[in-house]
Design a protein around this motif. Structure first.
Motif, PDB file in Angstrom:
ATOM      1  N   ILE A   1      66.776  72.647  38.243  1.00  0.00           N
ATOM      2  CA  ILE A   1      66.103  71.555  38.936  1.00  0.00           C
ATOM      3  C   ILE A   1      66.583  71.556  40.381  1.00  0.00           C
ATOM      4  N   ARG A   2      65.674  71.327  41.322  1.00  0.00           N
ATOM      5  CA  ARG A   2      66.056  71.264  42.727  1.00  0.00           C
ATOM      6  C   ARG A   2      66.700  69.914  43.034  1.00  0.00           C
ATOM      7  N   ILE A   3      67.954  69.944  43.430  1.00  0.00           N
ATOM      8  CA  ILE A   3      68.631  68.696  43.768  1.00  0.00           C
ATOM      9  C   ILE A   3      69.377  68.802  45.094  1.00  0.00           C
ATOM     10  N   SER A   4      69.231  69.908  45.819  1.00  0.00           N
ATOM     11  CA  SER A   4      69.898  70.054  47.112  1.00  0.00           C
ATOM     12  C   SER A   4      69.202  69.174  48.141  1.00  0.00           C
ATOM     13  N   LEU A   5      69.988  68.607  49.069  1.00  0.00           N
ATOM     14  CA  LEU A   5      69.492  67.567  49.957  1.00  0.00           C
ATOM     15  C   LEU A   5      69.844  67.841  51.411  1.00  0.00           C
ATOM     16  N   SER A   6      69.078  67.230  52.303  1.00  0.00           N
ATOM     17  CA  SER A   6      69.390  67.216  53.728  1.00  0.00           C
ATOM     18  C   SER A   6      69.393  65.768  54.197  1.00  0.00           C
ATOM     19  N   ALA A   7      70.158  65.509  55.269  1.00  0.00           N
ATOM     20  CA  ALA A   7      70.215  64.174  55.861  1.00  0.00           C
ATOM     21  C   ALA A   7      69.857  64.283  57.340  1.00  0.00           C
ATOM     22  N   ARG A   8      68.971  63.420  57.793  1.00  0.00           N
ATOM     23  CA  ARG A   8      68.511  63.460  59.180  1.00  0.00           C
ATOM     24  C   ARG A   8      68.781  62.135  59.875  1.00  0.00           C
TER      25      ARG A   8
ATOM     26  N   GLY B   1      73.118  66.892  58.325  1.00  0.00           N
ATOM     27  CA  GLY B   1      74.003  67.164  57.199  1.00  0.00           C
ATOM     28  C   GLY B   1      73.218  67.718  56.025  1.00  0.00           C
ATOM     29  N   TYR B   2      73.913  68.380  55.132  1.00  0.00           N
ATOM     30  CA  TYR B   2      73.248  68.961  53.965  1.00  0.00           C
ATOM     31  C   TYR B   2      74.212  69.024  52.795  1.00  0.00           C
ATOM     32  N   LEU B   3      73.650  69.066  51.615  1.00  0.00           N
ATOM     33  CA  LEU B   3      74.407  69.195  50.375  1.00  0.00           C
ATOM     34  C   LEU B   3      73.671  70.197  49.491  1.00  0.00           C
ATOM     35  N   MET B   4      74.342  71.296  49.149  1.00  0.00           N
ATOM     36  CA  MET B   4      73.747  72.288  48.263  1.00  0.00           C
ATOM     37  C   MET B   4      74.354  72.128  46.876  1.00  0.00           C
ATOM     38  N   ALA B   5      73.497  71.914  45.899  1.00  0.00           N
ATOM     39  CA  ALA B   5      73.958  71.681  44.536  1.00  0.00           C
ATOM     40  C   ALA B   5      72.978  72.310  43.566  1.00  0.00           C
ATOM     41  N   ARG B   6      73.419  72.466  42.346  1.00  0.00           N
ATOM     42  CA  ARG B   6      72.569  73.023  41.294  1.00  0.00           C
ATOM     43  C   ARG B   6      72.770  72.227  40.018  1.00  0.00           C
ATOM     44  N   ALA B   7      71.711  72.088  39.282  1.00  0.00           N
ATOM     45  CA  ALA B   7      71.769  71.392  37.999  1.00  0.00           C
ATOM     46  C   ALA B   7      71.474  72.404  36.915  1.00  0.00           C
ATOM     47  N   ASP B   8      72.447  72.659  36.085  1.00  0.00           N
ATOM     48  CA  ASP B   8      72.309  73.721  35.102  1.00  0.00           C
ATOM     49  C   ASP B   8      73.356  73.533  34.033  1.00  0.00           C
ATOM     50  N   PHE B   9      73.351  74.401  33.015  1.00  0.00           N
ATOM     51  CA  PHE B   9      74.479  74.494  32.109  1.00  0.00           C
ATOM     52  C   PHE B   9      74.604  75.936  31.651  1.00  0.00           C
TER      53      PHE B   9
ATOM     54  N   LEU C   1      66.555  76.269  57.385  1.00  0.00           N
ATOM     55  CA  LEU C   1      67.549  77.328  57.550  1.00  0.00           C
ATOM     56  C   LEU C   1      68.209  77.307  58.921  1.00  0.00           C
ATOM     57  N   ASP C   2      67.441  77.223  59.989  1.00  0.00           N
ATOM     58  CA  ASP C   2      68.033  77.262  61.333  1.00  0.00           C
ATOM     59  C   ASP C   2      69.053  76.143  61.523  1.00  0.00           C
ATOM     60  N   ASP C   3      68.755  74.958  61.017  1.00  0.00           N
ATOM     61  CA  ASP C   3      69.685  73.841  61.163  1.00  0.00           C
ATOM     62  C   ASP C   3      70.937  74.052  60.320  1.00  0.00           C
ATOM     63  N   LEU C   4      70.797  74.641  59.142  1.00  0.00           N
ATOM     64  CA  LEU C   4      71.968  74.924  58.313  1.00  0.00           C
ATOM     65  C   LEU C   4      72.891  75.916  59.018  1.00  0.00           C
TER      66      LEU C   4
ATOM     67  N   TYR D   1      74.391  84.743  54.937  1.00  0.00           N
ATOM     68  CA  TYR D   1      74.967  83.958  53.851  1.00  0.00           C
ATOM     69  C   TYR D   1      74.180  82.678  53.624  1.00  0.00           C
ATOM     70  N   MET D   2      73.847  81.959  54.701  1.00  0.00           N
ATOM     71  CA  MET D   2      73.137  80.692  54.551  1.00  0.00           C
ATOM     72  C   MET D   2      71.755  80.910  53.953  1.00  0.00           C
ATOM     73  N   GLN D   3      71.106  82.017  54.300  1.00  0.00           N
ATOM     74  CA  GLN D   3      69.804  82.319  53.709  1.00  0.00           C
ATOM     75  C   GLN D   3      69.928  82.501  52.200  1.00  0.00           C
ATOM     76  N   LYS D   4      70.941  83.259  51.789  1.00  0.00           N
ATOM     77  CA  LYS D   4      71.140  83.482  50.358  1.00  0.00           C
ATOM     78  C   LYS D   4      71.527  82.188  49.636  1.00  0.00           C
ATOM     79  N   ALA D   5      72.383  81.390  50.285  1.00  0.00           N
ATOM     80  CA  ALA D   5      72.799  80.132  49.670  1.00  0.00           C
ATOM     81  C   ALA D   5      71.613  79.188  49.526  1.00  0.00           C
ATOM     82  N   LEU D   6      70.745  79.155  50.525  1.00  0.00           N
ATOM     83  CA  LEU D   6      69.572  78.304  50.455  1.00  0.00           C
ATOM     84  C   LEU D   6      68.617  78.785  49.368  1.00  0.00           C
TER      85      LEU D   6
END
Length: 343
Positions: free
Chosen positions: A242-249, A256-264, A210-213, A228-233
């Motif tokens: 399914i958890r598919i959100s990613l971070s890059a170090r 860097g980060y990518l927030m995504a969701r897998a659903d229908f 969270l702090d880095d986001l 907002y970032m807390q809620k988004a996370l």
């Protein structure tokens, strides 16, 4: 969720509106299955659970007639996706039983959303629909939506795109990638060339990030948006099937980060899809391939999960972001983005 609606249909309407409750799940799922042609109970279970966990981010209403649910509307508050600075309400799904259609129930449900949005100082509603869904397009036109200034982009997850064998190589200082228990890809050595995902340590996003986001988001917005970032996370980690959100170090620093969701289920989808909500890279690490690395790993994970499409929404004048997604193989989707601005 428990606050009563002030506005109700007039005399002779034959139905009333109330907040959606957990006990309505079976009825809502049954109506949706009739309308969509396939069961999507799991989707509604997650949306109801999300509303209970974060009630300030969700508006969900039911239309009831003679004690039976005959319609429903689910919406979520948008606070800052892709740098948005003003809140909006995203209409995710709305439905009315076939025998109750044509009596203004859908309009009444939408009016309830508008009323509550205005009460929260939200001045616009957003949604999306397939250009082939003529019934939904007529409904949205009838309640006052217009085409939005955003483009819906999508991309097929298939060989030849990021993360696949045909992905073009990039320079990489490292040949090995640390393991991640939530990483669906197979970490394999690459003796000849590195793919985009190998230019950074890409792993699943975690609550501890969270702090880095917040730090990276501050670079783009100039504002502290921890709430907002807390809620988004939370949504990225818990609302998706399914958890598919990613971070890059890089060198141990989250860059860097990518927030995504897998659903229908949203906007009438009947097939699983991944939706990218937010993508951010620390300007100090710009043009170092981190965005490509995040997409590369996302595509690998989606292939393993047999999810065939990924979608996102970008402002039509955000040329840098549009160019990034176009370069990754995205193109305008068969869906249109809509907005209704409240006076």
């Amino acid at each position: 969720m428990t606050e009563a609606l002030r506005a109700r249909p007039g005399p002779g309407a034959g139905f009333g509106l109330r907040p959606l409750a957990a006990g309505d799940l079976g009825a809502v799922a049954a109506i949706d299955a009739t309308l969509s042609g396939r069961p999507r109970r799991a989707y509604f279970e997650r949306r109801l659970a999300a509303a209970l966990r974060q009630p300030d981010l969700h508006l969900q209403f039911a239309a009831e007639e003679q004690g039976a649910v005959c319609g429903y509307a689910l919406a979520r508050v948008l606070e800052g996706e892709f740098g948005r600075t003003q809140p909006a309400l995203r209409l995710e799904v709305i439905g009315v039983t076939p025998d109750a259609q044509g009596r203004g129930i859908g309009r009444a449900l939408h009016a309830a959303l508008e009323q509550r949005a205005a009460k929260r100082a939200i001045r616009e509603l957003r949604s999306a629909a397939s250009w082939r869904d003529h019934g939904m397009l007529r409904f949205m036109a009838g309640v006052g939506y217009a085409l939005a200034d955003h483009l819906v982009l999508d991309c097929a997850v298939r060989p030849g795109h990021y993360g696949a064998a045909e992905e073009r190589a990039v320079d990489s200082p490292a040949r090995a990638k640390p393991g991640d228990p939530n990483d669906y890809s197979a970490p394999a050595p690459n003796d000849f060339e590195a793919l985009a995902r190998d230019t950074a340590d890409v792993r699943s996003l975690a609550l501890a990030d969270l702090d880095d986001l917040v730090r990276i988001d501050r670079h783009f917005t100039g504002r502290e948006r921890r709430g907002y970032m807390q809620k988004a996370l939370d949504e990225a980690l818990f609302d998706s099937a399914i958890r598919i959100s990613l971070s890059a170090r890089r060198e141990g620093v989250l860059a860097g980060y990518l927030m995504a969701r897998a659903d229908f289920g949203d906007y009438g989808r009947t097939e699983p899809a991944a939706v990218i909500d937010t993508l951010g890279v620390d300007p100090l690490y710009a043009r170092q391939g981190l965005g490509r690395a995040l997409l590369s790993q996302l595509f690998i994970n989606l292939c393993a999960l047999r999810i065939e499409r990924v979608e996102t929404e970008v402002a039509k004048d955000n040329f840098a972001l549009l160019a990034f997604f176009y370069d990754a193989g995205f193109a305008p989707a068969q869906r249109l983005a809509f907005v209704k601005r409240l006076t």
